[in-house]
Structure formats: C-alpha cells, structure tokens
Write a protein that holds these residues in place. Sequence first.
Motif, short mmCIF file in Angstrom:
data_model
loop_
_atom_site.label_atom_id
_atom_site.label_comp_id
_atom_site.label_asym_id
_atom_site.label_seq_id
_atom_site.Cartn_x
_atom_site.Cartn_y
_atom_site.Cartn_z
N ARG A 94 31.74 72.12 -1.19
CA ARG A 94 31.98 73.52 -0.72
C ARG A 94 30.71 74.25 -1.46
O ARG A 94 30.00 75.20 -0.93
N THR A 97 27.57 73.36 0.41
CA THR A 97 27.37 74.15 1.70
C THR A 97 27.05 75.50 1.55
O THR A 97 26.17 75.90 2.41
N ARG A 98 27.77 76.22 0.46
CA ARG A 98 27.38 77.59 0.21
C ARG A 98 25.70 77.78 -0.04
O ARG A 98 25.15 78.66 0.27
N ALA A 100 23.19 75.84 0.94
CA ALA A 100 22.71 75.67 1.81
C ALA A 100 22.63 76.89 2.97
O ALA A 100 21.61 77.10 3.28
N GLU A 101 23.85 77.49 3.05
CA GLU A 101 23.92 78.61 3.93
C GLU A 101 23.11 79.62 3.19
O GLU A 101 22.59 80.49 4.23
N LYS A 102 23.23 80.05 2.17
CA LYS A 102 22.42 81.11 1.39
C LYS A 102 20.87 80.92 1.63
O LYS A 102 20.31 81.92 1.76
N ARG A 104 19.74 79.51 4.16
CA ARG A 104 19.45 79.68 5.77
C ARG A 104 19.22 78.04 6.37
O ARG A 104 18.43 77.97 7.37
N ASN A 105 19.63 77.21 5.45
CA ASN A 105 19.60 75.90 6.11
C ASN A 105 20.76 75.64 6.93
O ASN A 105 21.97 76.00 6.77
N LYS A 106 20.63 74.31 7.78
CA LYS A 106 21.89 73.94 8.59
C LYS A 106 22.56 72.84 7.76
O LYS A 106 21.77 71.88 7.44
N VAL A 107 23.79 72.72 7.96
CA VAL A 107 24.47 71.64 7.37
C VAL A 107 25.27 70.90 8.58
O VAL A 107 26.14 71.55 9.26
N VAL A 127 21.60 68.30 4.92
CA VAL A 127 21.24 69.65 4.93
C VAL A 127 19.90 69.59 5.48
O VAL A 127 19.00 68.76 5.23
#
Length: 322
Positions: A94, A97-98, A100-102, A104-107, A127
């Motif tokens: 988690r 994943t968080r 990467a999302e911050k 703006r990467n795709k997971v 990622v």
Amino acid sequence: MRERTDLETRMTAVEKMSAELSDNVELIELGEMEGDQTVVTDAENALKALKSEIDRMQIESLLSGEADSNDTYVEINSGAGGTESQDWANMLLRMYTRWAEKHRNKVELLEIHDGEEAGIKSATIVVKGHNAYGWLKTESGVHRLVRISPYDSQARRHTSFASVWVYPVVDDSINIEINESECRVDTYRASGAGGQHINTTDSAVRITHIPTNIVVQCQSERSQHKNRATAWNMLKARLYERELEIREQAANAEASSKTEIGWGHQIRSYVLQPYQLVKDLRTGVESTSPQDVLNGDLDEFMEAALAQRVHGTTAGEIADVD
C-alpha cells in the motif's frame, strides 16, 4: 526521442527557475525601495518555494544511470512471522502504491499471494512513470516493523520483517539473451479475486532461471500466453538488474564507507510502539510521523539514499553544494 524530451524538459525547468529567481529578486528590491513589505514577503516566500524545487531537481539530476528513467518492478515478500509479517508486507504494498499515485505514476498488480488470515505472502507490481526505477531503486532491502500486534490477543509488541526488491523494466533498446534450456516454466492456478475462469485454469506462470536461481511469476491476466510473455519480460529485467548490481559493486569496491543496498540487508525501521519513529539505517534520516510515511511520503528517504549512493553524502549536503 525519449532522451531529447528529457533534456528539453530539464532545460525548460532550469530556464523557468532562472527567470523566477530574477523576477523575485527584482520584486524584493522594488518593495524595499517603495517600503511595501507585503511585496517583499510574498517574493521571499516564492524564493523559499523555488529553493525547495531546486533542491529536488539537484537530486533528480543524479538519476543518470542507464536504466534510471525506466519503469520498474517492485516485488514484496513477507518474512518469518506468519500473519503479522504478512500484514506488514501488505502495508508496504500500500505504501509504494500511494507513493506512485502521489507522483502520478501508473501502478499495475502483476501477481499476489494472499496470507492465510490477513495480509499477503508476496506481491509484484509494475510502476510506470518517468524515472520510476531511478527513485525506487534505493528501496531494495529488508524493512523492519515494530508495533503492538493487532493479531495478538495479549497485545504484545512484535517485530516483523518484509523484503522489497526493485528492478527495472527492460525496454526494446536493451538486448538480454536468455537460454531457454536453462529455464524451468511451471503453470498453476492463480489465487485471489479474478472471476471464475482465472481460478479454474492453470493461467498463472512461474519461470525459474536455473543458473542464478532467479524466480519470477505472473498471474495478472486470464490468458496463460499473456502471463508467460510478461514473466519472460520480468526475468529479462531481473537478469539485467543483476548485471547492473554487479557493475555497481565492482565500481564501488574501494568505497567501503558506502552501505551495500541489496537483498538480505536491513535498510529501514518503522516503530509504531512504544514510540513513533521511522529511521533509515543507511542515511540516518528520521521521521516522527510513521503514518505519513506509510501513506507514501518517502521522498526525503529516497533523496538521501540516492545522494549517498551516488556521492557518499546526504541529500542535505548535496543541496548545499554550489
């Protein structure tokens, strides 16, 4: 074209920061001449924000490795300790994943093996984003958690371990030759959610490279053919990462002060009880907000580890160099 785009982006950013610096210096001079303290304060705040951006770009300029700009695989495995360590592995999944999302990467989740009661035994994600491998490569190693276990009826403090392994996605410009006779390919039924078909056919694929004992597996697709293709790409990436690590170890053989970052080496401790602290054992960087770190606030740790890996210094020392 990718290299050209990267250079153009960097040059544009430098030109923009240079212009912002000049503009705000002029605003401060004008504000002081006219006695307008509001203008001076606003310009000073803008310069502070600009310094933070410049510090980050200085660190990012260290991402000059041949695979740093590539997408990356992140593989997480729980250690000994049953449910507690499996829950810890899930928390790490988690966390990345968080992060990467911050950014703006795709997971994408490639494979996951659930724990018996909670958490996961292992998982692999990819990622996708600019410099994904460059930033995440310093996260490889063993991560240690200390907390009061929610799975212990006596509320005792537990120490759990989980391993993180990061290796770059190999693109078409990199040629990796694999002798298929040196590999063993196994198929099995995928676990977890995915509908009736994915759980009743041998769609998941595991490939073992016998000379190195490297094992990769994929179960993200319902098609065995697609999972097999992805698994071969993952194996190429692991072999490529292994070669990069061998080269780096050879280059740093005389730099005994540098900490080796690799499988089986503890790199960071996360303490939730009896006090709140996350400490990187390589760089000494600390945070007293473990929940923020577990929610993906990893940049400070990554920057310091990257600076140390490249120059043997801390991120703060890099930022102080003209």
